[in-house]
Enzyme design. Structure first.
Site, PDB file in Angstrom:
ATOM      1  N   GLN A   6      41.938  -9.118  -0.536  1.00 32.74           N
ATOM      2  CA  GLN A   6      40.474  -9.113  -0.558  1.00 32.74           C
ATOM      3  C   GLN A   6      39.932  -8.096   0.454  1.00 32.74           C
ATOM      4  O   GLN A   6      39.028  -7.314   0.146  1.00 32.74           O
ATOM      5  CB  GLN A   6      39.953 -10.521  -0.225  1.00 32.74           C
ATOM      6  CG  GLN A   6      38.435 -10.631  -0.224  1.00 32.74           C
ATOM      7  CD  GLN A   6      37.848 -10.435  -1.609  1.00 32.74           C
ATOM      8  OE1 GLN A   6      38.297 -11.060  -2.551  1.00 32.74           O
ATOM      9  NE2 GLN A   6      36.856  -9.585  -1.746  1.00 32.74           N
TER      10      GLN A   6
ATOM     11  N   ARG B  33      39.121  -4.727  -6.284  1.00 31.52           N
ATOM     12  CA  ARG B  33      40.384  -5.466  -6.148  1.00 31.52           C
ATOM     13  C   ARG B  33      41.472  -4.747  -6.946  1.00 31.52           C
ATOM     14  O   ARG B  33      42.604  -4.619  -6.494  1.00 31.52           O
ATOM     15  CB  ARG B  33      40.223  -6.906  -6.679  1.00 31.52           C
ATOM     16  CG  ARG B  33      39.275  -7.795  -5.889  1.00 31.52           C
ATOM     17  CD  ARG B  33      39.781  -8.085  -4.503  1.00 31.52           C
ATOM     18  NE  ARG B  33      41.085  -8.715  -4.530  1.00 31.52           N
ATOM     19  CZ  ARG B  33      41.308 -10.036  -4.607  1.00 31.52           C
ATOM     20  NH1 ARG B  33      40.290 -10.871  -4.632  1.00 31.52           N
ATOM     21  NH2 ARG B  33      42.539 -10.522  -4.614  1.00 31.52           N
TER      22      ARG B  33
ATOM     23  N   HIS C 263      43.661 -13.454   3.624  1.00 35.03           N
ATOM     24  CA  HIS C 263      43.458 -12.951   2.257  1.00 35.03           C
ATOM     25  C   HIS C 263      43.406 -11.415   2.320  1.00 35.03           C
ATOM     26  O   HIS C 263      42.358 -10.795   2.123  1.00 35.03           O
ATOM     27  CB  HIS C 263      42.157 -13.524   1.693  1.00 35.03           C
ATOM     28  CG  HIS C 263      42.020 -13.403   0.199  1.00 35.03           C
ATOM     29  ND1 HIS C 263      42.996 -12.862  -0.608  1.00 35.03           N
ATOM     30  CD2 HIS C 263      40.996 -13.752  -0.629  1.00 35.03           C
ATOM     31  CE1 HIS C 263      42.586 -12.883  -1.871  1.00 35.03           C
ATOM     32  NE2 HIS C 263      41.380 -13.421  -1.901  1.00 35.03           N
TER      33      HIS C 263
ATOM     34  N   ASP D 278      31.251 -16.370   2.640  1.00 36.94           N
ATOM     35  CA  ASP D 278      32.239 -16.969   1.733  1.00 36.94           C
ATOM     36  C   ASP D 278      31.871 -18.447   1.626  1.00 36.94           C
ATOM     37  O   ASP D 278      31.049 -18.952   2.405  1.00 36.94           O
ATOM     38  CB  ASP D 278      33.649 -16.772   2.325  1.00 36.94           C
ATOM     39  CG  ASP D 278      34.771 -17.311   1.436  1.00 36.94           C
ATOM     40  OD1 ASP D 278      34.518 -17.573   0.235  1.00 36.94           O
ATOM     41  OD2 ASP D 278      35.903 -17.471   1.937  1.00 36.94           O
TER      42      ASP D 278
HETATM   43  N1   CP Z   1      38.104 -13.383  -4.386  1.00 39.64           N
HETATM   44  C1   CP Z   1      39.173 -13.962  -4.997  1.00 39.64           C
HETATM   45  O1   CP Z   1      40.310 -13.958  -4.475  1.00 39.64           O
HETATM   46  O2   CP Z   1      38.896 -14.481  -6.211  1.00 39.64           O
HETATM   47  P1   CP Z   1      39.863 -15.437  -7.042  1.00 39.64           P
HETATM   48  O3   CP Z   1      40.029 -16.703  -6.231  1.00 39.64           O
HETATM   49  O4   CP Z   1      39.147 -15.683  -8.337  1.00 39.64           O
HETATM   50  O5   CP Z   1      41.177 -14.755  -7.242  1.00 39.64           O
HETATM   51  N1  NVA Z   2      37.990 -18.963   1.406  1.00 45.38           N
HETATM   52  C1  NVA Z   2      38.139 -19.137  -0.030  1.00 45.38           C
HETATM   53  C2  NVA Z   2      38.337 -17.806  -0.681  1.00 45.38           C
HETATM   54  C3  NVA Z   2      38.477 -17.834  -2.172  1.00 45.38           C
HETATM   55  C4  NVA Z   2      38.712 -16.471  -2.756  1.00 45.38           C
HETATM   56  C5  NVA Z   2      39.297 -20.078  -0.297  1.00 45.38           C
HETATM   57  O1  NVA Z   2      40.334 -19.973   0.348  1.00 45.38           O
HETATM   58  O2  NVA Z   2      39.144 -20.930  -1.169  1.00 45.38           O
END
Ligand code: CP
Ligand code: NVA
Length: 317
Positions: free
Chosen positions: A144, A304, A141, A236
């Site tokens: 993020q 973000r 990600h 998380d």
């Molecule tokens: N942190 C994040 O990516 O949030 P969303 O899943 O709401 O986009």
């Molecule tokens: N680890 C989580 C992050 C969400 C922003 C997922 O992948 O669902």
């Protein structure tokens, strides 16, 4: 207005590893400038940085922050946003590379939230002119992590080198990108996970290869040992999108990895609490911690917008 796709090979942002440490620092510096310039509105120097361009948004999983911040960010850079429904990715409709080869004829970049990172690689292989941006995959990600680093650099007055973060919970996509970005900025990371939920070995190797200023990655199974004397504690959700069937088992195995006031007390007195959101209060974090003055979760969410705008400028201009 016609799309003005560059004829050269496009750059992608599938991973923090697509940036060098210098590019990461430059992107964060630009993000800081974009944040302060935002009050200038259409008079901001970057208000037309992507004028005439088109950026697609294709989400195969739910999203609040990523979807809204990309929508606003693309518009604030003067480009048009195209919402692409997720059902176009169904393999029984057409092959994914045909989807990509169509998109590259119309748009300049596509922001994709998907499952396996290999799907993103399939698209980049099929389309030399389309920039592909990872808006979260099962493995990484990176968007993020950009905003997480912006948040920390702000807190640490521009000097991240030598600081330490603890990530407590699942060695997941958010943890991987956090480790990549932290290593490049010279920030050490302690990762505490239950056995069987560690970071992939590949990420541990990458951390050693990209580390700057002597930063290191240390793995723990004991969350208390990981939290001691760090400058930030990050967590998380224990069950990521796509893992819902494992919820009961994960909730049991991760129970002692909750970030609560007792764990925060082990960190440095000025340590911040971080979470990518959405958060499950009472599971990976207590209400008390996420609502405490140490919590910077909404700064992360705000950043973000600025960090992704900076990344788009770097990729597309
Ligand atoms: N942190 C994040 O990516 O949030 P969303 O899943 O709401 O986009
Ligand atoms: N680890 C989580 C992050 C969400 C922003 C997922 O992948 O669902």
């Amino acid at each position: 207005m016609p799309s003005t796709a560059p004829s050269t090979v496009a750059r992608h942002f599938l991973s923090i590893l697509d940036f060098t440490p210098v590019e990461l620092r430059d992107t964060l510096d630009l993000a800081t400038k974009l944040k302060s310039d935002r009050r200038l509105g259409t008079k901001a120097p970057t208000a037309q940085a992507l004028g005439g361009r088109h950026v697609g948004l294709l989400f195969e999983k739910p999203s609040l922050r990523t979807r809204v911040t990309f929508t606003i960010g693309v518009r604030e850079l003067g480009a048009d946003i195209v919402a692409i429904p997720a059902d176009v990715m169904h393999a029984d409709r057409e092959p994914i590379d045909d989807v990509a080869r169509n998109l590259e004829r119309w748009i300049d970049a596509v922001v994709i939230r998907t499952f396996g990172q290999d799907r993103l690689h399939e698209i980049t292989k099929a389309t030399p002119r389309l920039s592909v941006i990872n808006a979260l995959s099962n493995e990484e990600h990176p968007c993020q992590a950009l905003s997480d680093m912006q948040t920390l650099v702000e807190r640490w007055k521009g000097k991240p080198e030598g600081r330490r973060i603890a990530f407590i919970g699942d060695g997941n996509n958010v943890c991987t990108s956090l480790v990549h970005a932290a290593m490049m900025l010279g920030v050490s990371v302690h990762v505490a996970t239950p056995k069987g939920y560690e970071l992939p070995d590949e990420v541990v190797d990458q951390a050693a290869e990209i580390s700057q200023h002597g930063a290191g990655l240390t793995e723990f199974t004991d969350p208390k040992a990981a939290a001691r004397d760090v400058d930030a504690i990050y967590t998380d959700v224990w069950t990521s999108m796509g893992q819902e069937v494992e919820y009961a088992e994960r909730s049991r195995k991760f129970m002692r990895y909750q970030v609560n006031a007792a764990l925060m007390a082990l960190a440095r007195p000025d340590a911040v609490f971080m979470h990518c959101l959405p958060a499950h209060r009472g599971e990976e974090v207590t209400d008390e911690v996420i609502e405490s003055p140490a919590s910077v979760v909404f700064d992360q969410a705000e950043n973000r917008l600025h960090a992704q705008k900076a990344m788009l400028v770097r990729l597309l201009t």
